[in-house]
Design an enzyme around this catalytic site. Structure first.
Site, PDB file in Angstrom:
ATOM      1  N   GLY A  13       7.566  11.879  -3.447  1.00 14.35           N
ATOM      2  CA  GLY A  13       6.973  10.699  -4.089  1.00 14.35           C
ATOM      3  C   GLY A  13       7.788  10.117  -5.223  1.00 14.35           C
ATOM      4  O   GLY A  13       7.250   9.381  -6.060  1.00 14.35           O
ATOM      5  N   SER A  14       9.092  10.392  -5.246  1.00 17.48           N
ATOM      6  CA  SER A  14       9.893   9.848  -6.365  1.00 17.48           C
ATOM      7  C   SER A  14       9.974   8.320  -6.295  1.00 17.48           C
ATOM      8  O   SER A  14       9.990   7.645  -7.327  1.00 17.48           O
ATOM      9  CB  SER A  14      11.289  10.480  -6.419  1.00 17.48           C
ATOM     10  N   ASN A 103       7.974  -0.997   4.534  1.00 17.31           N
ATOM     11  CA  ASN A 103       8.479   0.377   4.570  1.00 17.31           C
ATOM     12  C   ASN A 103       9.905   0.394   4.059  1.00 17.31           C
ATOM     13  O   ASN A 103      10.627  -0.595   4.193  1.00 17.31           O
ATOM     14  CB  ASN A 103       8.457   0.878   6.021  1.00 17.31           C
ATOM     15  N   HIS A 105      13.411   2.532   4.676  1.00 20.84           N
ATOM     16  CA  HIS A 105      14.051   3.495   5.569  1.00 20.84           C
ATOM     17  C   HIS A 105      15.407   3.871   4.972  1.00 20.84           C
ATOM     18  O   HIS A 105      16.160   2.987   4.537  1.00 20.84           O
ATOM     19  CB  HIS A 105      14.236   2.884   6.961  1.00 20.84           C
ATOM     20  N   ASP A 146      10.076   1.698  12.701  1.00 22.71           N
ATOM     21  CA  ASP A 146      11.311   1.118  12.159  1.00 22.71           C
ATOM     22  C   ASP A 146      11.790  -0.153  12.861  1.00 22.71           C
ATOM     23  O   ASP A 146      12.978  -0.443  12.880  1.00 22.71           O
ATOM     24  CB  ASP A 146      12.453   2.159  12.200  1.00 22.71           C
TER      25      ASP A 146
HETATM   26  C1  GAR Z   1      13.147   8.268   0.923  1.00 22.39           C
HETATM   27  O1  GAR Z   1      14.541   8.409   0.971  1.00 22.39           O
HETATM   28  C2  GAR Z   1      12.678   7.297   1.989  1.00 22.39           C
HETATM   29  O2  GAR Z   1      13.597   6.298   2.278  1.00 22.39           O
HETATM   30  C3  GAR Z   1      12.495   8.210   3.176  1.00 22.39           C
HETATM   31  O3  GAR Z   1      11.942   9.390   2.652  1.00 22.39           O
HETATM   32  C4  GAR Z   1      12.464   9.584   1.326  1.00 22.39           C
HETATM   33  C5  GAR Z   1      11.306   9.939   0.418  1.00 22.39           C
HETATM   34  O4  GAR Z   1      11.722  10.284  -0.869  1.00 22.39           O
HETATM   35  N1  GAR Z   1      11.644   7.592   4.158  1.00 22.39           N
HETATM   36  C6  GAR Z   1      11.777   7.794   5.472  1.00 22.39           C
HETATM   37  O5  GAR Z   1      12.579   8.575   5.943  1.00 22.39           O
HETATM   38  C7  GAR Z   1      10.817   6.980   6.347  1.00 22.39           C
HETATM   39  N2  GAR Z   1      11.246   7.013   7.709  1.00 22.39           N
HETATM   40  P1  GAR Z   1      10.679  10.338  -2.085  1.00 22.39           P
HETATM   41  O6  GAR Z   1       9.447  11.087  -1.578  1.00 22.39           O
HETATM   42  O7  GAR Z   1      11.377  11.100  -3.155  1.00 22.39           O
HETATM   43  O8  GAR Z   1      10.359   8.942  -2.482  1.00 22.39           O
END
Ligand code: GAR
Length: 188
Positions: A13-14, A103, A105, A146
């Site tokens: 969740g950053s 979203n 990606h 996506d």
């Molecule tokens: C992020 O890099 C985001 O782009 C990716 O998950 C990570 C979550 O980081 N999303 C995907 O892969 C969606 N297909 P976070 O929890 O630290 O924000």
């Protein structure tokens, strides 16, 4: 009336935290709830610190979509931001929020998208490919993984010695810089 955005996050969740902090003074956009598909995701901890209520829904709820739709209606949510959300968005929600779900990606779509392509899997595929760049894609969400129309992309260089972790760091830096700004451009 400010626009009410629900943040969806599956893990750390950053990005969700970064977005909430960016809009902390905003009168136009607020984040009344954070939603996860995992009860033990670290995003709940972040939500607590940010003083935003967070909720978990089961996989079955996400497959059906109706429990979520009821919940979002109850909270008068106007739009949804997927910030590290790893499940497919149910069609019920896509139809209820046309062009109101976006979203992020962690790659340059249409490369490295689709089912199973999330988080580290994406960066490992980039390393294996020998590509010399990666980046981020922010797009509208439709019923297919996506594939919604692209709103914004930014690139970072990838060198042959980069590991998946190193690419993840570069991609996260781009996400922190651009994701809140893009949300502001669309809805702010
Ligand atoms: C992020 O890099 C985001 O782009 C990716 O998950 C990570 C979550 O980081 N999303 C995907 O892969 C969606 N297909 P976070 O929890 O630290 O924000």
């Amino acid at each position: 009336m400010p626009l009410k955005i629900a943040l969806f996050a599956s893990g750390s969740g950053s990005n969700a935290e970064n977005i909430v902090k960016f809009f902390s003074e905003s009168e136009k956009i607020i984040f009344p709830v954070i939603i996860s598909n995992k009860k033990d995701a670290f995003v709940h901890e972040r939500a607590k610190n940010l003083q935003i209520p967070s909720f978990s829904f089961s996989r079955e709820d996400f497959i059906s979509g109706y429990p979520l739709l009821d919940f979002l209606k109850k909270h008068e949510i106007d739009a949804i931001v997927l910030a590290g959300f790893l499940l497919k968005v149910p069609e019920v929600l896509v139809n209820a929020f046309p062009n109101r779900i976006i979203n992020i990606h962690p790659a340059l779509l249409p490369k490295y998208g689709g089912k199973g392509m999330y988080g580290h899997h994406v960066h490992e595929a980039v390393v294996a490919s020998g590509d010399t760049e990666s980046g981020i894609t922010i797009h509208y969400v439709n019923a297919h993984y996506d594939e919604g129309s692209i709103i914004f992309q930014a690139k970072c260089p990838v060198s042959p010695s980069d590991t998946a972790d190193m690419i993840a760091d570069k991609v996260h830096a781009l996400e922190y810089e651009y994701f809140p700004k893009v949300i502001q451009d669309i809805w702010g």
